[in-house]
Design an enzyme around this catalytic site. Structure first.
Site, PDB file in Angstrom:
ATOM      1  N   TYR A 139       0.861  -1.177   0.000  1.00 49.77           N
ATOM      2  CA  TYR A 139       0.000   0.000   0.000  1.00 49.77           C
ATOM      3  C   TYR A 139       0.900   1.230   0.000  1.00 49.77           C
ATOM      4  CZ  TYR A 139      -3.915   3.026   1.586  1.00 49.77           C
ATOM      5  OH  TYR A 139      -4.873   4.001   1.724  1.00 49.77           O
ATOM      6  N   LYS A 167      -1.254  -1.213  -4.199  1.00 49.95           N
ATOM      7  CA  LYS A 167      -2.351  -0.255  -4.125  1.00 49.95           C
ATOM      8  C   LYS A 167      -1.698   1.109  -4.116  1.00 49.95           C
ATOM      9  CE  LYS A 167      -6.241   1.341  -1.295  1.00 49.95           C
ATOM     10  NZ  LYS A 167      -5.857   2.750  -1.103  1.00 49.95           N
ATOM     11  N   GLY A 192      -5.429   4.286  -6.492  1.00 53.25           N
ATOM     12  CA  GLY A 192      -5.878   4.710  -5.180  1.00 53.25           C
ATOM     13  C   GLY A 192      -6.696   5.991  -5.175  1.00 53.25           C
ATOM     14  N   GLU A 195     -10.215  10.519  -7.389  1.00 52.00           N
ATOM     15  CA  GLU A 195     -10.360  11.609  -8.355  1.00 52.00           C
ATOM     16  C   GLU A 195      -9.654  11.327  -9.673  1.00 52.00           C
ATOM     17  OE1 GLU A 195      -9.974  13.468  -4.170  1.00 52.00           O
ATOM     18  OE2 GLU A 195      -9.167  11.758  -5.298  1.00 52.00           O
ATOM     19  N   ILE A 209      -9.195   0.830  -5.822  1.00 53.51           N
ATOM     20  CA  ILE A 209      -9.611   0.698  -4.432  1.00 53.51           C
ATOM     21  C   ILE A 209      -9.789   2.112  -3.909  1.00 53.51           C
ATOM     22  CG2 ILE A 209      -8.953  -0.037  -2.114  1.00 53.51           C
ATOM     23  CD1 ILE A 209      -7.213  -2.211  -3.436  1.00 53.51           C
ATOM     24  N   GLY A 211     -11.922   5.147  -1.176  1.00 53.07           N
ATOM     25  CA  GLY A 211     -12.683   5.455   0.014  1.00 53.07           C
ATOM     26  C   GLY A 211     -14.028   6.093  -0.224  1.00 53.07           C
TER      27      GLY A 211
END
Length: 305
Positions: A139, A167, A192, A195, A209, A211
């Site tokens: 990550y 990620k 990630g 936007e 992936i 949020g």
């Protein structure tokens, strides 16, 4: 080598679900998994940034993953983020995740102390060794972790056969191209930053992936399909519309995840609690922003779906 097809598509980052006392709610956790299954997403990324992992105990994170797996096993690809700011706790979470049968584990680098690359690599490899039968995802989120995944560090990690990719949440979209080139066809890069879903996918990311996916999974599923169909002008229009929504979600005094949870309650009738301190919960002045964000999502669905 793992079957990378299960890591393609839209993979929302899972939210921490609390009861009225601010403790992990098993019932609300399971309800959120069912919500995502009904929406048709590919998988879930559990106990990451969106899951407020920095503010959860080891036992909290175990409980979240256990409840997720009760519902999701065999129905969704599950990537469990297991990093803590020490190897001991991270190893414990990695072993626990493998015992539950997750598809992959993931980890940010250790934060605060600026460790040399060989120490970061040792940390990740120790975590991976604790789950020897489970895929491992690096990550990369340097703007929050304070440590960036460099090409040299990624090359070192590629020696670990359990590493299936990255990620990538760094903002330069060129980083995706770099990691895709280094990993080749046997590895996957996840976009990630929500936007730049379109830009990241065009630069080689096989999946995303994110949020904010949970607030509007249909829109990201549509965007992913537009990219697959090479309808790039329409995809750009939708990405711009999504970015306007994200701008609204991040404009409140309360934390963005508190806003998203408020939006889910309005648009989906899904109650999953607030956020854990020191994250700021919704303020009374935020209510109009939550309403506006919820409405903007509904309007964008009407326009693009």
């Amino acid at each position: 080598m793992s079957d990378l097809k299960k890591y393609q598509g839209v993979i929302p980052a899972f939210y921490a679900c609390y009861d009225e006392e601010g403790e992990i709610s098993p019932e609300r956790t399971r309800a959120l998994v069912e919500y995502f299954i009904a929406k048709g997403v590919q998988g879930l990324y559990v106990n990451g940034s969106s899951g407020e992992c920095i503010y959860l105990s080891v036992e909290d994170r175990k409980r979240v993953l256990e409840e997720v797996m009760k519902v999701a096993k065999g129905r969704l690809t599950i990537i469990a983020h297991v990093a803590c700011n020490n190897t001991k706790d991270s190893v414990e979470l990695a072993r626990h995740a493998e015992s539950l049968g997750v598809d992959a584990i993931a980890a940010i680098p250790p934060i605060y102390f600026r460790l040399p690359e060989y120490s970061v690599a040792q940390y990740w490899n120790d975590i991976s060794a604790a789950a020897p039968n489970t895929d491992f995802v690096i990550y990369n989120i340097p703007q929050l972790a304070g440590v960036a995944l460099t090409p040299s560090l990624y090359k070192e990690m590629l020696k670990n056969e359990r590493v299936i990719g990255v990620k990538n949440s760094s903002m330069p979209v060129q980083d995706i191209q770099t990691f895709v080139a280094l990993g080749g066809e046997d590895h996957v890069v996840f976009n990630g930053p929500d936007e730049q879903f379109l830009g990241g996918r065009l630069m080689g990311a096989a999946a995303g992936i994110g949020g904010t996916y949970g607030a509007m999974p249909e829109l990201f599923l549509k965007l992913n399909q537009l990219i697959a169909d090479k309808e790039l002008e329409r995809a750009k229009e939708l990405q711009y519309a999504i970015n306007a929504i994200i701008g609204k979600l991040t404009s409140a005094r309360g934390n963005m995840y508190a806003v998203i949870k408020g939006v889910l309650e309005i648009n989906e009738g899904l109650t999953i609690g607030s956020v854990r301190s020191p994250l700021t919960p919704l303020q009374e002045s935020d209510r109009p922003i939550v309403e506006e964000a919820a409405q903007l999502i509904r309007q964008t669905k009407e326009q693009f779906l």
